[in-house]
Scaffold this motif. Structure first.
Motif, PDB file in Angstrom:
ATOM      1  N   LEU A   1      32.687  29.255  41.974  1.00 38.26           N
ATOM      2  CA  LEU A   1      31.456  29.460  41.208  1.00 38.26           C
ATOM      3  C   LEU A   1      30.353  28.503  41.656  1.00 38.26           C
ATOM      4  O   LEU A   1      29.181  28.888  41.723  1.00 38.26           O
ATOM      5  N   VAL A   2      30.710  27.270  41.959  1.00 37.85           N
ATOM      6  CA  VAL A   2      29.709  26.301  42.397  1.00 37.85           C
ATOM      7  C   VAL A   2      29.080  26.727  43.725  1.00 37.85           C
ATOM      8  O   VAL A   2      27.859  26.666  43.918  1.00 37.85           O
ATOM      9  N   PHE A   3      29.908  27.188  44.669  1.00 36.88           N
ATOM     10  CA  PHE A   3      29.407  27.486  46.010  1.00 36.88           C
ATOM     11  C   PHE A   3      28.776  28.873  46.141  1.00 36.88           C
ATOM     12  O   PHE A   3      27.961  29.102  47.040  1.00 36.88           O
ATOM     13  N   MET A   4      29.146  29.818  45.265  1.00 40.58           N
ATOM     14  CA  MET A   4      28.711  31.210  45.421  1.00 40.58           C
ATOM     15  C   MET A   4      27.187  31.371  45.587  1.00 40.58           C
ATOM     16  O   MET A   4      26.716  31.996  46.559  1.00 40.58           O
TER      17      MET A   4
ATOM     18  N   SER B   1      25.339  30.613  48.993  1.00 42.40           N
ATOM     19  CA  SER B   1      25.728  31.343  50.200  1.00 42.40           C
ATOM     20  C   SER B   1      24.525  31.504  51.129  1.00 42.40           C
ATOM     21  O   SER B   1      23.476  32.014  50.716  1.00 42.40           O
ATOM     22  N   PRO B   2      24.659  31.129  52.415  1.00 44.80           N
ATOM     23  CA  PRO B   2      23.524  31.251  53.335  1.00 44.80           C
ATOM     24  C   PRO B   2      23.357  32.645  53.913  1.00 44.80           C
ATOM     25  O   PRO B   2      22.327  32.953  54.501  1.00 44.80           O
ATOM     26  N   ALA B   3      24.381  33.497  53.754  1.00 48.68           N
ATOM     27  CA  ALA B   3      24.319  34.844  54.340  1.00 48.68           C
ATOM     28  C   ALA B   3      25.141  35.797  53.485  1.00 48.68           C
ATOM     29  O   ALA B   3      26.005  35.377  52.697  1.00 48.68           O
ATOM     30  N   LEU B   4      24.890  37.080  53.657  1.00 43.90           N
ATOM     31  CA  LEU B   4      25.559  38.107  52.856  1.00 43.90           C
ATOM     32  C   LEU B   4      27.067  38.063  53.043  1.00 43.90           C
ATOM     33  O   LEU B   4      27.824  38.180  52.074  1.00 43.90           O
ATOM     34  N   TRP B   5      27.530  37.882  54.275  1.00 45.68           N
ATOM     35  CA  TRP B   5      28.977  37.888  54.515  1.00 45.68           C
ATOM     36  C   TRP B   5      29.662  36.700  53.846  1.00 45.68           C
ATOM     37  O   TRP B   5      30.830  36.794  53.427  1.00 45.68           O
ATOM     38  N   VAL B   6      28.960  35.584  53.716  1.00 42.01           N
ATOM     39  CA  VAL B   6      29.533  34.419  53.028  1.00 42.01           C
ATOM     40  C   VAL B   6      29.699  34.725  51.539  1.00 42.01           C
ATOM     41  O   VAL B   6      30.745  34.424  50.940  1.00 42.01           O
TER      42      VAL B   6
END
Length: 463
Positions: free
Chosen positions: A95-98, A101-106
């Motif tokens: 939840l913290v990192f979501m 995300s720098p890109a859609l795939w991430v």
């Protein structure tokens, strides 16, 4: 087998409190993942396929966790609580990192991690109610879980809007998730972990009556793949009948989670997500036009999330009424579920012709009535038909009827909208309404158990 003692209101509340955090995770995911995907450049008809991570991880994780939790006994944490704790740690990190995300795939990859982690925590909670409560308290226990889920849904769905009202920016540059969403997800991570810890520290589980015999029996039952296949092939008839109801119920909600943001921002708010490729950012007027369109979309998306929160608030109120009723009188679970699904279907269908955005509050309130029932009545209808020592694996298998329709929707909903409905995402919500009506009709084949909940002595402990 030793009879299970009846539990007080606060004992049942504490053992279910972890669901608050689980629902924070699900509500943030359900209300704002499509917004994150669209901000990162996803086309609206590709959103259901991007969401396929959620049902696929549930299909794989829940039966496996159910199998292993049935066979676990930790001297300190018991049978189900180790899984609560592991899932909470992983979910909070995701939840913290979501939203960063720098890109859609991430973002799509993190959705796999988040949903798998939430499922690790969630599946044992259903089994814990059946583990701890005697038969006459189970409807009450599942309804109380639903009350907590409703609280979590309403609060978490309003978090980005609330954070924005506190002065945190609700806009960002192209391809960047707004700070208000990032902070909301961080708050969700904290609540997830804290609420799970409440259950872990306040709830004790019943150990096997003969621990050595328990360990010996579990060692002799073979590998989990063969065991899951065996239990799927020999599932109770009631589970198969309820499976059809679950299929149409969860198809409806998956369509809502994946398509409500594009459908309502476009159809009701007239503020679709702008395509950065359609603007020349080197031209000041074009850049200003993009910023204006993006601000309108982000603000509309906030309101969609906030209005979606009303299905959580409504489900909370319905669950509260059902909990008071189930504590005192017999509850006809089949009739309650039938009426609730019909009301939810009407709520979804009404979204197509609401005269103004604020009317969505009523639409989502009706959806919340069905949500309250979906989260409690099928489990109450099933639990009487499942052997106690295989409750975890059967609850995990039962959740296959939740994830399979979501996989169907993830693969077919986008093409269906594109080819049959002019790529207008509002029709996903019309499909949701029709699906709930069909689910209600499928209840004709479901049996209400001969045993009916009766007024219970724990009433005297509820104040």
């Amino acid at each position: 087998m030793t009879p299970k003692p009846q539990l007080s209101f606060w004992q049942i509340w504490n053992m279910s409190f972890g669901f608050l955090g689980i629902q924070f995770g699900f509500a943030l995911q359900g209300g704002f993942m499509s917004r994150i995907f669209q901000t990162l450049g996803a086309e609206k008809d590709s959103l259901p396929l991007l969401w396929i991570a959620a049902p696929l991880t549930g299909l794989l994780v829940q039966p496996i966790i159910g199998w292993f939790s049935d066979r676990t006994w930790h001297p300190l944490l018991g049978r189900r609580r180790p899984y609560f704790l592991i899932g909470a740690v992983l979910s909070s990190i995701a939840l913290v990192f979501m939203p960063h995300s720098p890109a859609l795939w991430v973002a799509a990859g993190l959705l796999w991690v988040l949903d798998a982690s939430i499922n690790i925590s969630m599946e044992p909670f259903r089994a814990l109610v059946a583990d701890k409560l005697p038969e006459q308290q189970r409807s009450y226990g599942f309804v109380l879980q639903t009350l907590i889920i409703g609280i979590g849904t309403w609060v978490a769905s309003n978090l980005p809007w609330f954070v924005a009202q506190m002065g945190v920016p609700n806009e960002a540059g192209p391809g960047v998730v707004p700070p208000s969403v990032k902070i909301a997800f961080a708050i969700g991570a904290f609540v997830f972990m804290a609420s799970i810890l409440v259950t872990v520290f306040t709830t004790r589980e019943y150990p096997p009556e003969d621990l050595e015999a328990f360990r010996r029996e579990k060692r002799d039952q073979g590998n989990f793949i063969a065991g899951i296949v065996h239990h799927v092939a020999h599932m109770p008839a009631q589970m198969r009948r309820l499976g059809a109801v679950q299929f149409f119920s969860w198809l409806a909600f998956f369509a809502m989670w994946s398509m409500a943001t594009p459908g309502l921002t476009e159809h009701v708010f007239k503020a679709p997500a702008p395509d950065p490729a359609a603007f020349d950012m080197s031209v000041p007027a074009q850049a200003a036009a993009f910023q204006s369109a993006n601000a309108a979309f982000q603000n509309a998306a906030d309101l969609v999330g906030s209005y979606m929160g009303y299905y959580g608030l409504s489900s909370m109120l319905v669950a509260l009424l059902l909990s008071f009723y189930a504590a005192r009188f017999p509850l006809n679970r089949k009739a309650v579920h039938f009426g609730s699904l019909l009301l939810g279907g009407i709520g979804f269908l009404s979204m197509w012709f609401v005269p103004q955005p604020s009317w969505l509050i009523l639409s989502f309130a009706l959806v919340g009535v069905s949500w309250a029932s979906i989260l409690s009545m099928p489990y109450a209808l099933l639990s009487s038909h499942v052997p106690a020592d295989r409750m975890g694996i059967y609850m995990g298998i039962f959740n296959m009827f939740i994830v399979i329709p979501q996989i169907v929707a993830a693969t077919l909903l986008g093409p269906a909208l594109r080819h049959f409905f002019g790529n207008q995402p509002i029709y996903a919500l019309v499909i949701s309404g029709a699906s709930l009506v069909v689910g209600a009709l499928c209840l004709a084949r479901v049996r209400e158990a001969a045993y009916q909940d009766t007024p219970t002595a724990h009433l005297q402990q509820v104040h």
